[in-house]
Write a protein that holds these residues in place. Structure first.
Motif, short mmCIF file in Angstrom:
data_model
loop_
_atom_site.label_atom_id
_atom_site.label_comp_id
_atom_site.label_asym_id
_atom_site.label_seq_id
_atom_site.Cartn_x
_atom_site.Cartn_y
_atom_site.Cartn_z
N GLU A 96 10.01 37.13 91.49
CA GLU A 96 9.71 35.75 91.94
C GLU A 96 10.60 35.09 92.44
OE1 GLU A 96 7.23 34.00 89.06
OE2 GLU A 96 6.24 35.73 88.58
N LEU A 97 11.98 35.05 91.72
CA LEU A 97 13.11 34.21 92.24
C LEU A 97 13.43 34.39 93.62
CD1 LEU A 97 15.32 34.27 89.22
CD2 LEU A 97 14.14 32.29 90.08
N SER A 98 13.50 35.80 94.06
CA SER A 98 13.76 36.21 95.58
C SER A 98 13.12 35.53 96.49
CB SER A 98 13.57 37.69 95.60
OG SER A 98 12.31 38.26 95.38
N GLN A 99 11.62 35.01 96.10
CA GLN A 99 10.92 34.16 97.05
C GLN A 99 11.46 32.81 96.99
OE1 GLN A 99 6.81 35.20 96.23
NE2 GLN A 99 7.14 37.40 96.83
N LEU A 147 14.69 31.67 96.02
CA LEU A 147 16.20 31.34 96.11
C LEU A 147 16.80 32.36 97.13
CD1 LEU A 147 16.94 30.95 92.32
CD2 LEU A 147 16.63 29.11 93.94
N PRO A 148 17.99 31.86 97.42
CA PRO A 148 18.71 32.96 98.37
C PRO A 148 19.21 33.89 97.64
CG PRO A 148 19.74 30.56 98.52
CD PRO A 148 18.66 30.62 97.55
N GLY A 149 19.60 35.14 97.96
CA GLY A 149 20.11 36.31 97.20
C GLY A 149 21.16 35.99 96.38
N TYR A 150 22.19 35.23 96.68
CA TYR A 150 23.21 35.18 96.04
C TYR A 150 23.21 34.15 94.71
CZ TYR A 150 23.66 30.28 98.22
OH TYR A 150 23.45 29.02 98.51
N MET A 151 21.95 33.50 94.79
CA MET A 151 21.65 32.68 93.56
C MET A 151 20.66 33.44 92.42
SD MET A 151 20.93 29.07 95.32
CE MET A 151 20.73 28.19 93.84
N ILE A 152 20.59 34.62 92.59
CA ILE A 152 19.83 35.60 91.82
C ILE A 152 20.72 36.25 91.04
CG2 ILE A 152 18.02 37.51 91.55
CD1 ILE A 152 17.01 36.22 94.30
N PRO A 153 20.74 36.16 89.65
CA PRO A 153 21.69 36.99 88.68
C PRO A 153 21.48 38.29 88.89
CG PRO A 153 20.34 35.46 87.53
CD PRO A 153 19.96 35.15 88.92
N ALA A 154 22.84 39.23 88.86
CA ALA A 154 22.74 40.43 88.82
C ALA A 154 22.20 41.11 87.72
CB ALA A 154 24.04 40.83 89.34
N SER A 155 22.67 40.56 86.42
CA SER A 155 21.90 41.23 85.23
C SER A 155 21.74 39.93 84.33
CB SER A 155 23.33 41.87 84.78
OG SER A 155 24.43 41.07 84.27
N TRP A 156 20.88 40.38 83.26
CA TRP A 156 20.42 39.38 82.34
C TRP A 156 21.03 39.78 80.91
CZ3 TRP A 156 17.59 35.32 84.06
CH2 TRP A 156 17.16 35.34 85.04
N THR A 157 21.49 38.93 80.05
CA THR A 157 21.89 39.07 78.81
C THR A 157 21.07 38.15 77.83
OG1 THR A 157 24.04 39.84 79.52
CG2 THR A 157 23.92 39.24 77.10
N VAL A 158 20.29 38.60 76.80
CA VAL A 158 19.68 37.85 75.80
C VAL A 158 20.66 37.53 74.73
CG1 VAL A 158 17.88 37.62 74.40
CG2 VAL A 158 17.60 38.90 76.56
N LEU A 159 20.52 36.21 74.42
CA LEU A 159 21.66 35.97 73.39
C LEU A 159 20.73 35.04 72.12
CD1 LEU A 159 24.57 34.10 75.28
CD2 LEU A 159 24.50 36.50 74.45
N PRO A 160 21.22 35.31 70.96
CA PRO A 160 20.20 34.31 69.99
C PRO A 160 20.61 32.93 70.03
CG PRO A 160 22.10 35.73 69.08
CD PRO A 160 21.99 36.24 70.30
N ALA A 161 21.82 32.74 70.49
CA ALA A 161 22.01 31.31 70.59
C ALA A 161 23.10 31.01 71.58
CB ALA A 161 22.32 30.72 69.53
N MET A 162 23.30 30.15 72.29
CA MET A 162 24.62 29.73 73.18
C MET A 162 25.58 29.40 72.47
SD MET A 162 23.06 30.44 76.25
CE MET A 162 24.13 29.79 77.42
N PRO A 163 26.87 29.95 72.74
CA PRO A 163 27.92 29.70 71.94
C PRO A 163 28.65 28.43 72.36
CG PRO A 163 28.63 31.08 73.82
CD PRO A 163 27.21 31.16 73.68
N LEU A 164 28.90 27.60 71.33
CA LEU A 164 29.11 26.00 71.64
C LEU A 164 30.56 25.92 71.24
CD1 LEU A 164 25.99 24.29 70.26
CD2 LEU A 164 26.53 24.96 72.73
N THR A 165 31.14 24.83 71.56
CA THR A 165 32.59 24.43 71.32
C THR A 165 32.52 23.60 70.18
OG1 THR A 165 32.65 22.62 72.98
CG2 THR A 165 33.39 24.51 73.62
#
Length: 156
Positions: free
Chosen positions: A1-4, A6-24
């Motif tokens: 769906e994203l390819s329709q 967004l331009p190709g360079y804005m589509i992530p090459a891979s996805w990683t699922v995280l339990p939570a985003m690391p924060l400072t």
């Protein structure tokens, strides 16, 4: 769906699922603590065949902060963006190759960039330095990258 959408360079090459985003400690996203994407399912990277490809793969790897870049790997799929493309252009000029940011958006791989890159007529060391106007200061690529990073941190 994203390819329709967004331009190709804005589509992530891979996805990683995280339990939570690391924060400072300040509660902002800790980009350094994010895991590197697993690109194991992608084909083995091809090594440079020419001097230009060698120079460009080294520049791309340095700007992207990766160990190495194959000649067929897409700059934007590896995490490149418009700011990093400016850094690539600057470092290529220092290495004696002339590129534009448009070249990087159009020709996204080291192999394609090597074909369109033009060698500078005069060496970068012989080029006359540009004198900034009195109200301007000159910044190195690293200083520009630091400013961009700090700005993004403040906007996050």
């Amino acid at each position: 769906e994203l390819s329709q959408l967004l331009p190709g360079y804005m589509i992530p090459a891979s996805w990683t699922v995280l339990p939570a985003m690391p924060l400072t400690p300040n509660g902002k996203l800790d980009r350094n603590a994010l895991p590197k994407p697993d690109l194991g399912d992608q084909q083995e990277a091809r090594a440079p065949r020419t001097e230009r490809e060698q120079v460009l793969t080294e520049i791309l790897a340095e700007v992207l902060g990766t160990g190495r870049v194959g000649i067929d790997e897409d700059f934007f799929a590896l995490g490149g963006d418009s700011i990093r493309s400016i850094q690539v252009v600057s470092r290529a000029r220092k290495a004696g190759l002339t590129l534009t940011t448009r070249d990087i958006f159009t020709h996204k791989t080291a192999a394609a960039l090597a074909q369109v890159a033009e060698e500078q007529v005069e060496s970068p060391a012989e080029a006359a330095p540009v004198e900034p106007e009195s109200s301007l200061i000159a910044l190195s690529d690293e200083e520009l990258a630091d400013l961009e990073f700090e700005l993004n941190e403040e906007l996050s």
